[in-house]
Design an enzyme around this catalytic site. Structure first.
Site, PDB file in Angstrom:
ATOM      1  N   LYS A   1       0.684  -1.356  -0.126  1.00 44.66           N
ATOM      2  CA  LYS A   1       0.092  -0.127  -0.042  1.00 44.66           C
ATOM      3  C   LYS A   1       0.670   1.127   0.040  1.00 44.66           C
ATOM      4  CE  LYS A   1      -4.078  -1.701   1.973  1.00 44.66           C
ATOM      5  NZ  LYS A   1      -5.160  -1.437   3.231  1.00 44.66           N
TER       6      LYS A   1
ATOM      7  N   GLY B   1      10.659  -1.275  12.010  1.00 42.26           N
ATOM      8  CA  GLY B   1       9.954   0.222  12.020  1.00 42.26           C
ATOM      9  C   GLY B   1      10.862   1.211  12.038  1.00 42.26           C
TER      10      GLY B   1
END
Ligand code: ADP
Ligand code: MG
Length: 397
Positions: free
Chosen positions: A198, A374
């Protein structure tokens, strides 16, 4: 980036007899019985611990494990099996100590593992009192947990503020060096691959890299949204129509710098999202209304591979197709092999990207594989990680 390096303190003879507190990342995956299913992170933490022991320090090591509730220690939160594995790897006893915040008994040449630091009340909110107590346990604080470098918690940030000396361990230092080499002082052309499912999860990365890279290769569901922005048909493919304007802005920002976002010219389509779906190669403009694009086509992959071969530096995050299904894995495999064969310095990170690297066995041919999911993505977003900021500040005195 200027930070104090633990290896330098060791070389300067400043570690002997000192109390050293290492914040490691020992957050390993476990099965339902709590057994360690994969111990890469423990093995990666060994060099720093060994460096401290060999230098004659009294060594304390801690890490978080899982997601405990602060102030409520539960059996599932324990680092007991981590201590056991660490002990095997170091070939010496590694006692585990709970309730350690107010004092730790450890002598030079010894190592103790301090129980799950996320059980301490105030850890996540970087409580100052907790951080000051942890800092008081040691003479030297060593941050060696890149995977937590994007968080400002008591054992990753506050302790670095208040410890007498705060420095980067070898694992963190290697990440800093690789990221500097790839993004701050890259050999050009700098080519980034930003792919995966995405645009929304990686929009900030695309915007940030668009200011720096020479080529921004998009792939996967992200490429579908860019194809939509370029006026191409994408049928039923995964895409985010509401982000088409953002995709256009990225293309324009790159064009304004004389840089390019290559849009796929051919694609691999299926009628259903399944491992056994029939894979059909099509020109991008021929995608039908009931098609799903699940991979880049061979011509596109070949052209991108040629760009990667000519690159000076490569940054890779995200598979360019549904590589979990073999029929739609060719694009990702071609990209992976081109990176492996390129003379460019390459850095890769991201959960599925690491899975793709493992699938094609190219670990040794990638310049640097980032261990922090992350944290790696936040660096690509152009953010200064809290751990880097405080260690740089402490290096100034
Ligand atoms: P990473 O974990 O490396 O950051 P992401 O999580 O962003 O990567 O994306 C990986 C996922 O994207 C994979 O599960 C892959 O199957 C999926 N993907 C790639 N291309 C497509 C596509 N064309 N359509 C749907 N999903 C895709
Ligand atoms: Mg992922």
């Amino acid at each position: 980036m200027n930070v104090i390096r633990f290896a330098d303190l060791v070389a300067q003879g400043r570690v002997r007899g000192q109390r050293v507190f290492i914040r490691a990342d020992l957050n390993v995956p476990q099965d339902d019985a709590g057994r360690i299913t994969e111990d890469t992170r423990i093995r990666a933490s060994v060099p720093c611990i060994r460096m401290a022991l060999d230098a004659g320090a009294a060594v304390m090591v801690t890490s978080h494990l899982g997601r405990p509730t602060e102030g409520e220690f539960k059996p599932a939160d324990t680092l007991a099996l981590v201590a056991e594995r660490l002990s095997q790897l170091l070939g010496r006893p590694v006692p585990l100590k709970a309730g350690w915040v107010d004092g730790v008994d450890v002598k030079p040449g010894e190592v103790v593992l301090l129980e799950n630091c996320r059980v301490n009340k105030g850890e996540k909110k970087n409580n100052e009192e907790l951080a000051r107590k942890m800092a008081a346990l040691c003479d030297i604080f060593v941050h060696d947990a890149f995977g937590t470098a994007h968080r400002a918690e008591a054992s990753t940030y506050g302790i670095a503020q208040f410890a007498k000396v705060a420095c980067a361990g070898p694992l963190l230092a290697a990440e800093i060096d690789a990221l500097t080499r790839a993004l701050a002082q890259p050999k050009r052309p700098l080519v980034a691959i930003v792919a995966g499912s995405k645009v929304s999860t990686k929009l900030t990365i695309l915007q940030s890299l668009a200011k720096n890279v020479d080529q921004l290769i998009v792939g996967g569901g992200i490429a579908n949204t860019f194809m939509l922005a370029a006026g191409l048909p994408i049928g039923k493919s995964l895409a985010e129509a509401d982000l088409v304007n953002d995709a256009k802005a990225v293309i324009d920002a790159m064009a304004a710098r004389g840089a390019a976002v290559p849009i796929p010219t051919d694609v691999v389509c299926a009628k259903t999202f399944a491992a056994d779906a029939t894979a059909t190669v099509k020109a991008a403009r021929d995608v039908a209304a009931d098609d799903m694009i699940l991979d880049i086509g061979p011509r596109t992959a070949g052209a991108l591979a040629a760009q990667l071969r000519a690159a000076g530096t490569i940054v890779w995050n995200g598979p360019v197709g549904v590589f979990e299904f073999d029929a739609f894995a060719h694009g990702t495999e071609t990209i992976a092999r081109a990176i492996a064969a390129s003379d460019a310095f390459s850095i890769a990170g991201g959960g599925d990207t690491l899975a793709a690297i493992a699938k094609y066995g190219i670990e040794k041919d990638v310049g640097y594989i980032s261990t922090g999911g992350g944290a790696f993505l936040e660096v690509l977003e152009g953010k200064t990680l809290p751990a880097f900021e405080i260690l740089a500040r402490r290096a100034k005195g």
